[in-house]
Design an enzyme around this catalytic site. Structure first.
Site, PDB file in Angstrom:
ATOM      1  N   ASN A 134       4.422 -12.777  -2.966  1.00  0.00           N
ATOM      2  CA  ASN A 134       5.063 -11.889  -3.936  1.00  0.00           C
ATOM      3  C   ASN A 134       4.175 -10.690  -4.256  1.00  0.00           C
ATOM      4  OD1 ASN A 134       6.616 -10.741  -6.005  1.00  0.00           O
ATOM      5  ND2 ASN A 134       7.267 -12.728  -6.775  1.00  0.00           N
ATOM      6  N   ASP A 135       3.223 -10.857  -5.154  1.00  0.00           N
ATOM      7  CA  ASP A 135       2.396  -9.728  -5.593  1.00  0.00           C
ATOM      8  C   ASP A 135       1.642  -9.076  -4.443  1.00  0.00           C
ATOM      9  OD1 ASP A 135       3.145 -10.067  -8.260  1.00  0.00           O
ATOM     10  OD2 ASP A 135       1.542 -11.519  -8.616  1.00  0.00           O
TER      11      ASP A 135
END
Length: 469
Positions: free
Chosen positions: A395-396
């Site tokens: 994700n990040d």
């Protein structure tokens, strides 16, 4: 023979130290890491045998009993603990190392007290360093374990005047230690300082979010090495000093590398109470739009066709892969694509997962070839020529906001630039945010398609569909 023994022990320590250096060097590459681990294990065996032959070691039955108990616990742990729980296990190992060093320092203090001897300033300083570093490492590692295991919230735990309170604890410890150095041993004061060191460990870790636990684990690993080195000075064992210093130095180097991987300073990680520590949001699978942002769905059949007819595919694993234990399914998918003539590579972000090297360990468990793993800096220039970037549970570390939005809390963090690939497919349960609590702009890009579901289930379906092509 009696004259040769001390010399032989020191020569054995020299051999062990040399093996430690070589083993540590070999650990720097996935291709040689196993060999490095074996060399380091051999070095520790040589060091232990040499220490047991030391004339100062008297109680062999107790030592052998400890080795037997530890070996049984280690063997059971190695068989029972899942690879996804390795961060928690590493945290516990760090804590136990710190506790052992603190206990050695405490035993040395009681040795002075029982003999009514007057320790010199140097001895007392090493004892207090062992207590401080060992105590902080022990309780700090337990808190890190609890955050990773979900026993306590992964979110930062803060309260007013927290940092001044922590500073007051540290100053109190230093003042109390100074008093012990200047006077004779005082058991009650010493026990109070032990308690302060334990509290400091708790206060050190609770304000750090779960997303920063990889850095914390690396730093605590460094602390455990420093504690061991301090214990070596306490008991005057050269091998323990060297081994502890190596662990301490390598741990802090890795910590710096991890911080650079997030474009954040160590002080920001420790004191900024960054992120939620948990995946935020509740958005789930489904097409359509979220506000003004359009989400494009794809099903396993379409995804398999894109992958099977691509020339190059880059797989980007993240913590979602670890949770779903999808690494074996991913390896099977890569093998199927390879049979179809597709070039498959893996892009590894330095802070993906919950401990340093988490993705490397999981992929190694699935026997993914080492030469297929690429560091972030090596793979990023290749994305413009990549047909499909397959993001699995990350994700990040793939969020383009880190490069474009100056107001974003992750702005400046180096990312794996999957948005530059010709197509990006993201396998994820929903649209929830990562540890940083930031919405991922990648999900809404024109070239991105979302395959919603569990990583293991979706990859297994992809394998079945690719076989049908």
């Amino acid at each position: 023979m009696s004259d040769f023994l001390p010399t032989g022990i020191q020569l054995s320590y020299l051999v062990a130290a040399s093996l430690f250096f070589v083993g540590l060097k070999r650990l720097g590459s996935p291709a040689t890491a196993r060999q490095g681990n074996r060399l380091a294990s051999l070095a520790m065996l040589v060091a232990i045998v040499a220490t047991l032959l030391d004339r100062q070691v008297l109680n062999y039955p107790m030592i052998l009993l400890g080795i037997a108990i530890g070996s049984v616990i280690g063997a059971i742990t190695a068989q029972k603990v899942a690879m996804t729980s390795m961060p928690q296990l590493v945290g516990l190992f760090n804590g136990l190392g710190g506790a052992a060093s603190a206990l050695v320092a405490m035993a040395e203090f009681w040795h002075y007290f029982d003999l009514t001897a007057e320790p010199n300033a140097g001895s007392t300083i090493t004892v207090m360093l062992g207590v401080l570093i060992g105590g902080v490492t022990f309780t700090g590692s337990l808190i890190a374990f609890a955050k990773l295991q979900g026993l306590i919230s992964g979110s930062p735990i803060t309260f007013p005047l927290q940092q001044p309170f922590n500073a007051a604890l540290l100053v109190s410890f230093l003042i109390g230690s100074g008093y012990l150095i200047a006077t004779s041993p005082t058991p009650s004061l010493f026990l109070g300082l032990v308690v302060i060191s334990l509290v400091l460990g708790v206060m050190f870790v609770i304000p750090i979010g779960g997303g920063d636990m990889p850095v914390v684990i690396s730093l605590l690993n460094s602390f455990s090495g420093l504690a061991a080195s301090a214990a070596g000075f306490v008991v005057m064992n050269n091998m323990l000093i060297i081994a502890g210093a190596l662990v301490g130095a390598s741990g802090i180097i890795l910590t710096v590398i991890m911080c650079k991987g997030m474009n954040r300073s160590l002080s920001n990680v420790l004191f900024a109470a960054f992120g939620t520590g948990e995946s935020g949001g509740t958005a789930t699978g489904g097409g359509g739009s979220q506000g003004e942002k359009v989400v494009r769905n794809i099903d396993p059949e379409e995804c398999a066709m894109m992958l099977g007819y691509a020339r190059s595919v880059v797989i980007v694993p993240g913590y979602g892969m670890a949770v779903a234990q999808a690494q074996h399914s991913i390896r099977e998918l890569a093998d199927q694509l390879d049979k179809m003539g597709v070039e498959v590579k893996y892009a590894i972000h330095p802070v993906a997962g919950r401990m340093p090297g988490h993705m490397n360990v999981l992929l190694a468990e699935a026997n993914v070839p080492y030469d297929a793993l690429y560091d972030m800096d090596d793979i990023n220039p290749q994305f413009e020529e990549t047909d499909v970037a397959l993001v699995i549970g990350a994700n990040d570390v793939v969020n383009p906001s880190a490069e474009t939005e100056k107001d974003s809390p992750i702005y400046g963090m180096p990312i794996i630039q999957v948005d530059r690939a010709k197509h990006a497919i993201v396998i994820k349960r929903g649209l929830s945010t990562g540890f940083a609590g930031v919405d991922n702009e990648l999900f809404y890009r024109d070239k991105t398609m979302m395959l919603f579901g569990s990583a293991k289930d979706m990859v297994s379906k992809l394998v079945a569909e690719v076989k049908q092509l």
